[in-house]
Write a protein that holds these residues in place. Structure first.
Motif, PDB file in Angstrom:
ATOM      1  N   GLN A   7      68.719  28.692  71.183  1.00  0.00           N
ATOM      2  CA  GLN A   7      68.096  27.606  70.425  1.00  0.00           C
ATOM      3  C   GLN A   7      68.510  26.231  70.993  1.00  0.00           C
ATOM      4  O   GLN A   7      68.689  26.088  72.183  1.00  0.00           O
ATOM      5  N   ALA A   8      68.706  25.246  70.127  1.00  0.00           N
ATOM      6  CA  ALA A   8      68.952  23.875  70.583  1.00  0.00           C
ATOM      7  C   ALA A   8      70.195  23.757  71.461  1.00  0.00           C
ATOM      8  O   ALA A   8      70.242  22.959  72.399  1.00  0.00           O
ATOM      9  N   SER A   9      71.209  24.569  71.186  1.00  0.00           N
ATOM     10  CA  SER A   9      72.465  24.454  71.938  1.00  0.00           C
ATOM     11  C   SER A   9      72.325  24.880  73.395  1.00  0.00           C
ATOM     12  O   SER A   9      73.151  24.512  74.234  1.00  0.00           O
ATOM     13  N   GLY A  10      71.279  25.641  73.709  1.00  0.00           N
ATOM     14  CA  GLY A  10      71.130  26.124  75.075  1.00  0.00           C
ATOM     15  C   GLY A  10      70.223  25.292  75.944  1.00  0.00           C
ATOM     16  O   GLY A  10      70.325  25.326  77.184  1.00  0.00           O
ATOM     17  N   ILE A  11      69.343  24.492  75.315  1.00  0.00           N
ATOM     18  CA  ILE A  11      68.310  23.781  76.070  1.00  0.00           C
ATOM     19  C   ILE A  11      68.883  22.893  77.172  1.00  0.00           C
ATOM     20  O   ILE A  11      68.404  22.896  78.303  1.00  0.00           O
TER      21      ILE A  11
END
Length: 454
Positions: free
Chosen positions: A418-422
């Motif tokens: 999710q957002a942490s990986g982008i």
């Protein structure tokens, strides 16, 4: 016409020559990003997520200016440096003239297109019913009115730097940036005109007009010491001049458009997590621009030295220039990476006090900063390719960076983390690309004489 900086290009010790060209360029680049940060800082003082999101969403539109800057700034300056190395001063003058008039026409075209297609363009950038009005207000000043002066002052800086006048080039760019920071609070904040994001755009427009005026005065004062002449009679559309500029400029422009595409895709993925995430990624991107500008300033600042040495067939000076940049800037990038990781929450908090924005912003900034040392190597390789006329190789690098590595990584990491990986997509891309960069730089050096004979 004369080569007024021949001593710098041929006789000055390489470490000294590199610092002479690189340091003013880095300082100018840092001042440029500081004024960009000032927009975000003063808009953030309003504690209005919509206004802050508007500046973040418009960022790819301003980044698109770099396509024209790369086309005529990098294209013409590369041609000028190589012509100086060959002693062909007529080509130097003709290349500069093409760069100037090409920039004016292209900037006018961008302004017109943005004015006509503003509404669908804002939607494409990720604007919605909440952010569209503020984003449009910002872009009316920064893009519709500001395209020509914003692009032209940077292109003129490239051309002045190509002749070795790195300090003057940086002063010209910095003058507009400093004026922007002075005007920002008056135009943006409630105690002044209270225009919010629109005020940031107006300040950007006026300051870039001032920077252009600086370069016009500089060329007038130095008319006997420069080969840059804006008289239309020096404009040449011969195949040799046009192809010479475009051979490097077009790949550089496409490279930037790919960067805009990558940022737009990233912003659209982030938009799915809400306006706080959009505001946060905008702030993180602005902070991240500091190391990016150090890397760009350092690697692009030495382009004239690299191009001149290559054209004059001075292999030792060519290799030593590249090695000196690596020794100076790679440790610098490592240090900045560590500092950004440690102080990420504090850096985001400088721009907005909202805790959700701070949490998102720190996470995004830490992801961005992991690629810094590898990014420096990649930027240097691309600058070398552009300096020696290998525009197609630079374009291949851009395609690998965005299309092959980064954009797929954004999609995959978003699906998994999710957002942490982008924001770790950049690390994946730059790390792999840095391996190719080292290999290709070595090949250029090994085949130096053969390439110059061709």
């Amino acid at each position: 016409m004369q080569n007024t900086n021949k001593k710098l290009f041929e006789e000055t010790p390489v470490p000294q020559a590199v610092q002479t060209m690189m340091i003013p360029t880095i300082i100018g680049a840092l001042v440029t990003v500081l004024y960009s940060l000032a927009d975000t800082l003063f808009v953030g003082m309003m504690n209005d997520q919509i206004q802050n999101a508007a500046v973040a969403l418009a960022a790819p539109a301003l980044l698109a200016f770099n396509a024209v800057i790369n086309l005529f700034g990098i294209g013409s300056s590369s041609m000028m440096s190589r012509a100086l190395g060959r002693g062909d001063l007529k080509t130097v003058c003709a290349s500069a003239s093409l760069g100037f008039y090409g920039t004016v026409v292209s900037g006018a075209l961008l302004s017109a297109l943005c004015y006509i297609f503003m509404q669908p363009f804002v939607v494409l950038l990720g604007g919605d019913i909440n952010t569209a009005a503020a984003t449009t207000a910002y872009m009316n000043w920064a893009v519709v009115c500001g395209a020509i002066p914003t692009i032209l002052n940077v292109v003129m800086g490239y051309m002045v730097r190509a002749e070795g006048a790195s300090l003057h080039a940086s002063i010209g760019t910095m003058s507009g940036c400093i004026l922007n920071m002075i005007l920002d609070p008056f135009f943006i904040l409630p105690w002044g005109l209270g225009m919010g994001a629109a005020g940031a755009g107006l300040a950007t427009f006026l300051s870039n007009c001032f920077a252009c005026c600086y370069f016009f005065v500089l060329l007038r004062v130095r008319k006997k010491k420069t080969n840059i002449n804006l008289n239309p009679k020096y404009l040449s559309l011969t195949k040799e001049i046009v192809f010479g500029v475009m051979e490097v400029g077009i790949p550089a422009a496409i490279q930037n458009l790919l960067n805009v595409t990558g940022m737009t895709i990233l912003n659209n993925f982030v938009a799915g997590y809400g306006s706080s995430a959009v505001a946060a990624v905008g702030i993180a991107q602005k902070v991240y621009m500091v190391p990016i500008q150090v890397a760009l300033g350092g690697t692009q600042g030495v382009m004239p030295l690299v191009g001149y040495s290559y054209a004059s067939k001075n292999k030792q000076r060519f290799e030593e220039t590249i090695q000196t940049v690596m020794k100076l800037l790679v440790p610098c990038m490592v240090l900045i990476m560590v500092l950004c990781w440690i102080f990420a929450p504090s850096l985001i908090r400088l721009f907005m006090k909202n805790e959700e924005v701070i949490t998102y912003g720190a996470m995004f900034l830490r992801g961005f900063c992991t690629c810094m040392p590898f990014m420096l190597v990649d930027f240097l390789a691309v600058s070398v390719f552009q300096s020696v006329g290998m525009g197609k190789t630079a374009l291949v690098f851009a395609i690998l960076r965005k299309i092959v590595f980064e954009i797929p990584a954004i999609m995959i990491l978003n699906k998994i983390f999710q957002a942490s990986g982008i924001t770790y997509a950049g690390f994946v891309s730059e790390f792999i690309l840095s391996i190719f960069a080292v290999i290709l730089l070595r090949r250029i050096a090994d085949g130096f004489e053969r390439r110059n004979e061709k």
